[in-house]
Scaffold this active site. Structure first.
Site, PDB file in Angstrom:
ATOM      1  N   LYS A  52       0.839  -1.207   0.000  1.00 39.12           N
ATOM      2  CA  LYS A  52       0.000   0.000   0.000  1.00 39.12           C
ATOM      3  C   LYS A  52       0.874   1.257   0.000  1.00 39.12           C
ATOM      4  CE  LYS A  52      -3.803  -2.524   2.076  1.00 39.12           C
ATOM      5  NZ  LYS A  52      -4.536  -2.967   3.271  1.00 39.12           N
ATOM      6  N   GLN A  96      -5.131  -1.887   9.401  1.00 36.29           N
ATOM      7  CA  GLN A  96      -4.928  -3.189   8.770  1.00 36.29           C
ATOM      8  C   GLN A  96      -5.480  -4.313   9.656  1.00 36.29           C
ATOM      9  OE1 GLN A  96      -3.719  -3.650   5.645  1.00 36.29           O
ATOM     10  NE2 GLN A  96      -3.993  -5.845   5.809  1.00 36.29           N
ATOM     11  N   ASP A 119     -11.497   2.024   3.578  1.00 43.26           N
ATOM     12  CA  ASP A 119     -11.816   0.600   3.429  1.00 43.26           C
ATOM     13  C   ASP A 119     -13.317   0.389   3.209  1.00 43.26           C
ATOM     14  OD1 ASP A 119      -9.645  -1.224   3.554  1.00 43.26           O
ATOM     15  OD2 ASP A 119      -9.387  -0.829   5.699  1.00 43.26           O
TER      16      ASP A 119
HETATM   17  N1  GUN Z   1      -6.914  -7.282   5.746  1.00 41.25           N
HETATM   18  C1  GUN Z   1      -7.189  -8.043   4.658  1.00 41.25           C
HETATM   19  N2  GUN Z   1      -7.802  -7.307   3.720  1.00 41.25           N
HETATM   20  C2  GUN Z   1      -7.919  -6.063   4.223  1.00 41.25           C
HETATM   21  C3  GUN Z   1      -8.454  -4.854   3.709  1.00 41.25           C
HETATM   22  O1  GUN Z   1      -8.979  -4.768   2.593  1.00 41.25           O
HETATM   23  N3  GUN Z   1      -8.373  -3.777   4.531  1.00 41.25           N
HETATM   24  C4  GUN Z   1      -7.828  -3.852   5.764  1.00 41.25           C
HETATM   25  N4  GUN Z   1      -7.822  -2.747   6.499  1.00 41.25           N
HETATM   26  N5  GUN Z   1      -7.317  -4.948   6.267  1.00 41.25           N
HETATM   27  C5  GUN Z   1      -7.365  -6.042   5.488  1.00 41.25           C
END
Ligand code: GUN
Length: 284
Positions: A52, A96, A119
């Site tokens: 990211k 996350q 998200d």
């Molecule tokens: N963990 C696995 N996929 C995601 C996601 O799309 N966003 C976040 N914040 N954590 C994750």
């Protein structure tokens, strides 16, 4: 043989578009900024967060990472989220998942200001997705929809079968396919005859996380198979839920793992961050 849908190439094109939007915002003295919170040392999460950050660098978004020890308390995280909510230079906040077991993830997601919730996990945004007027879309399902659009595959009038009912993928995926006029079936671990359901799918989206789950005989000839999962094969290599080689001989199009949905998810996160930055600056 099925067409292999190249998520890397499609996401790359999307990131170019996002980069141009970021440049246009910077020309107006708006620097889109994403804050990422990572608690603990889960290796997969560390990789996702690094990817990211790299995507932010590529498109020109400022990224601020809060890498915190595994024993961080709920209150410390609530305080951090509160300060990021109040900081006008931060447009997107991502915590996350998964979080260490002592933390209440739902309470933390609820604490993120909905307009900064890139998200789209906050109940306000989930509600908007359900109604169909959301600006911030859940990254993985939105990435799948973009892949379909790019490939000229419309869910309208098609039978779409989603495997998995998680809040992150399965449920919002079903909502986006429904909004695109698909007829949607959601299957899960208690579905009695999975193969009978998958064989009816014109578009099959799998987000179960079980390698070898989808065999060729479970796929309708000519179907589109979108494999969201990232698993490890017996050989240690990454793989999805589908038996890729065998399914490729039956389907009309398939996504590979890696290089399929994964890169799309990150591209959508970048797009959401720009969308959030625009909205917070009165630009629509
Ligand atoms: N963990 C696995 N996929 C995601 C996601 O799309 N966003 C976040 N914040 N954590 C994750």
């Amino acid at each position: 043989m099925a067409k292999i849908i190249d998520g890397k190439q499609i996401s790359s094109a999307m990131l170019d578009t996002v980069a141009a939007e970021v440049a246009a915002l910077k020309a107006q003295n708006i620097e889109p900024c994403l804050a990422v919170i990572l608690v603990g040392e889960d290796p997969a999460s560390q990789v996702y967060v690094r990817n990211k950050q790299r995507a932010c660098e590529r498109v020109g978004i400022r990224s601020v990472s809060h890498i915190l020890p595994v024993d961080t308390t709920q209150q410390e995280l609530l305080d951090l989220i509160g300060s990021l909510n109040a900081d006008p230079s931060v447009h997107g906040i991502l915590c996350q998942l998964p979080l260490p077991a002592h933390l209440d993830a739902q309470q933390l997601l609820l604490a993120i200001a909905p307009e900064k919730d890139v998200d789209a996990f906050h109940p306000v945004n989930v509600g908007k997705i359900t109604i169909g007027n959301a600006k911030l879309l859940p990254c993985t399902p939105a990435g799948v929809m973009e892949m379909l659009r790019y490939e000229g595959i419309s869910p309208a009038g098609k039978h779409c079968v989603v495997l998995g009912r998680s809040n992150i993928v399965g449920k919002p995926m079903a909502l986006l396919l429904l909004a695109a006029d698909g007829t949607v079936t959601v299957c899960h671990s208690k579905t009695p005859d999975l193969a009978a359901e998958t064989r009816r799918a014109d578009i099959l989206v799998s987000a179960v996380g079980k390698r070898g789950l989808i065999t060729a005989d479970m796929v309708k000839p000519g179907a589109v198979v979108i494999d969201v999962s990232i698993n490890r094969g017996e050989d240690g290599k990454l793989c999805g839920d589908a038996d890729f080689e065998a399914v490729s001989r039956v389907a009309s199009a398939v996504t590979p793992v890696p290089g399929g949905v994964g890169p799309m998810t990150i591209a959508m996160l970048m797009r959401n961050t720009v969308t959030a930055a625009k909205a917070q600056n009165g630009i629509d």
